[in-house]
Design an enzyme around this catalytic site. Structure first.
Site: not given
Ligand code: IVH
Length: 665
Positions: A116, A137, A409
């Site tokens: 993530k 977003r 110093c």
């Molecule tokens: S999937 C329906 N995959 O985390 C939501 N999100 O807390 C699908 N994020 O808004 C998101 N890495 O910006 C997904 N590998 C990943 C991610 C990821 C970071 C962020 C994303 C999302 C937030 C959700």
């Protein structure tokens, strides 16, 4: 060059640049040298300047940061951008798994695990394979149009490998290294540092002027394909990720297909263990049901999908007490306040100190000795005090004031105009000299193992080493006399020093500790000059003309090389045969001028025509007799002939002898 020829060359350059950009930024596997790439870019920019109407929607020149916008436009998301439910423990993960199994009525759930990324969610819209716009977003329904800034992300393809119309979603982030460099620069310029890479990425995308984003090396991972003109079926999330890769996007290389609960738990702990090593920040793992038909069956709540969840790693924030505030003198003389903390466990390591950067930050945060504070640690970034818990104050806390004299110093400290930091300007200040040695030997600089903080201090205090030049004259007999320095460590140190003599030029440059010259700037300078003596002679204008080098950096480099102490150190290094030239630069071996056609006219002062021809050919270029649409450069000496006129008319790049010398180095 006429318009048609320019159009053709532009197409060719665009293709070359996009291709090599993909190798470099997406696959992380460059096939040409940086300088060759820069040449393509330079050519493209030049041609677009001559024929502005030939600039296309997907021109790589947009990466450099076009014109600023006057206000952000709103961008409505046709499909809402949802959030994710969080999971905080293995137990909760198990509950989630059992819920999925039951709802899907299966024995085993197959899912995909992904890191993530701790950045900013973006939506990218492509029409017929061309990047058209992108947005943040926002509240999930409406975001802000940040197309102008997204162009500056080199790993974002401007053109997809297939001409599909689709919305793709991913996360924009700043790599840790870039973040550290950015904060160093900000600190030096008296600007408040960003508290973490996520805020830095957010701050960069919320700029009206794309030049700012362009300076900040943003990067992007994608993970969702929302709606698409594609007819080929993508029955699973795993297939989608592979397809996104095929389209030219950067998909995280740690994504994994997982079967059952056990593999998911293992994946989470594996990624957690890798967390500190990753060059970008993550805050957990996202687990997603693999099969799309199963995702559809599970559906959504108004806020989150039911088929995915975020497994969050242990908190990086903790509460502790400020025991004391000390001042630290850095290698550039900057005097920074540092909070000494009651040790606290954060993200798997014990934190005992937190930088307060400078007096302004200290005042703004209002930290007093004895305060309870919230501390944040992000990866290997220096821990930060997020805020003071004022409600916990007892009245026994003490204010802290920066000293007026250097704690090392004793000389007066100065606050230079436009700077937030107090500085000790005494070049002979012991604390600074020791810090300089430590920095020189550090991993990102000359990488001399066995020369850490205590060895550097010892070498300095024993009088053996006064500056980094002395390091290369150390003798074993002297070293073994030092406390805690056995024969073996003395030998190892001497070997490490010897090996460091062959380091790439940029490492030496980092090691010299020039203000504002971190790893990236050093690489740019080394790639351009390829020689320390050349760099030492370079004018501010010459450096300023390089992409990413601004006037502040250029002046700092110039100033550094003009200091008498610098030439003393450089002489010592040179005599010890520390490499001052980048011979490993493969640009030269591969031929920087490959595929370039030159025409010569007039008399050159530094070379005969024969020599100039040989030089061009030694780098893979070709010299032809007459100017045509295939000519890339006209090298014009004194008293040029009619070729000059012709080249001018055709818009061919004209090089003076000076330009040529620069090109050929
Ligand atoms: S999937 C329906 N995959 O985390 C939501 N999100 O807390 C699908 N994020 O808004 C998101 N890495 O910006 C997904 N590998 C990943 C991610 C990821 C970071 C962020 C994303 C999302 C937030 C959700």
């Amino acid at each position: 060059m006429d318009r048609d020829a320019a159009a053709a060359r532009l197409e060719e350059l665009k293709e070359l640049i996009n291709k090599h950009n993909y190798y470099y930024h997406v696959l992380d596997n460059p096939r040409i040298s940086d300088s060759q790439f820069d040449l393509y870019m330079k050519d493209l920019l030049q041609l677009e300047k001559l024929f502005p109407d030939l600039m296309t929607y997907d021109s790589p020149s947009k990466r450099i940061g076009g014109t600023a916008i006057s206000a952000f436009k709103q961008a409505k998301h046709p499909v809402p951008m949802l959030s994710l439910d969080n999971i905080f423990s293995e137990n909760e993960l198990k509950e989630f798994y059992l819920r999925l199994k039951k709802a899907l009525n299966v024995d085993e759930v197959v899912w995909v695990g992904e890191p993530k990324i701790d950045g900013l969610a973006v939506s990218l819209y492509y029409e017929d394979g061309v990047f058209k716009r992108g947005a943040t977003r926002g509240d999930g329904i409406t975001g802000e149009d940040i197309t102008h800034n997204l162009y500056t992300i080199w790993s974002l393809p401007l053109q997809l490998k297939e001409k599909i119309t689709a919305e793709i979603r991913g996360e924009v982030f700043i790599p840790r290294e870039e973040f550290l460099e950015l904060n160093r620069l900000r600190n030096g310029r008296g600007l408040q540092p960003f508290s973490n890479p996520r805020n830095a990425a957010a701050g960069s995308l919320r700029q009206l002027d794309p030049k700012i984003a362009a300076e900040r090396s943003l990067d992007l991972f994608v993970f969702s394909l929302i709606h698409t003109s594609l007819t080929k079926p993508l029955p699973s999330h795993w297939d989608t990720l592979q397809y996104l890769r095929e389209l030219g996007f950067k998909v995280n290389k740690h994504v994994s297909l997982l079967r059952g609960l056990e593999q998911a738990v293992e994946f989470c702990s594996y990624i957690d263990s890798k967390r500190e090593e990753l060059p970008y920040e993550i805050d957990g793992v996202v687990l997603k049901v693999n099969e799309i038909s199963k995702q559809e069956k599970l559906g959504y709540t108004s806020r989150v999908p039911r088929w995915a969840a975020a497994f969050k790693f242990s908190s990086e924030e903790g509460i502790t007490r400020v025991k004391d505030i000390e001042v630290n003198v850095g290698r550039t003389g900057a005097v920074t306040p540092v909070a000494i903390l009651e040790p606290v466990l954060l993200a798997g390591s014990v934190v005992k100190r937190a930088s307060l950067h400078n007096e302004d930050v200290l005042r703004e945060k209002g930290v007093m000795i004895g305060d309870e504070v919230v501390v944040h640690k992000a990866g290997d970034v220096i821990p930060e005090i997020v805020k003071v818990l004022r409600e916990k104050r007892t009245g026994h806390e003490q204010s802290f004031y920066m000293p007026s004299a250097c704690p090392s110093c004793g000389k007066d400290l100065k606050r230079l105009s436009g700077e937030a930091a107090l500085r000790c300007l005494n070049p002979a200040c012991e604390a600074q000299l020791i810090e300089k040695i430590i920095h020189f030997a550090s991993r990102k600089a000359m990488d001399i193992s066995g020369l850490g903080e205590s060895a550097a201090r010892q070498l300095y205090e024993s009088g053996l080493v006064k500056d980094v030049g002395d390091l290369y004259y150390l003798r074993k007999e002297e070293l073994v006399k030092l406390e805690r320095m056995g024969e073996k460590s003395a030998n190892n140190l001497l070997i490490a020093l010897e090996q460091s003599k062959q380091n790439s030029l940029y490492k030496l440059l980092v090691g010299l500790g020039i203000r504002f010259v971190g790893e990236r700037v050093a690489q740019i300078l080394a790639a351009h000059f390829k020689s320390l003596p050349r760099m030492a002679e370079a004018s501010v204008e010459e450096m300023n003309a390089l992409v990413e080098i601004g006037p502040v950096i250029a002046a700092s480099v110039r100033d550094f090389f003009q200091q008498p102490e610098t030439s003393e150190i450089l002489q010592k290094l040179e005599k010890a045969e520390v490499a001052f030239y980048d011979e490993s630069d493969h640009a030269i071996k591969e031929g920087t001028l490959k595929e370039y056609n030159f025409v010569l006219t007039g008399t050159l002062s530094g070379h005969t025509r024969q020599e100039a021809k040989a030089l061009i050919e030694s780098k893979g270029g070709k010299v032809v007799n007459s100017v045509s649409k295939n000519t890339d450069y006209l090298l014009a000496g004194e008293n040029p002939g009619s070729k000059l006129e012709k080249a001018r008319e055709m818009g061919i790049k004209i090089l003076s002898e000076e330009d040529f010398n620069e090109l050929i180095i």
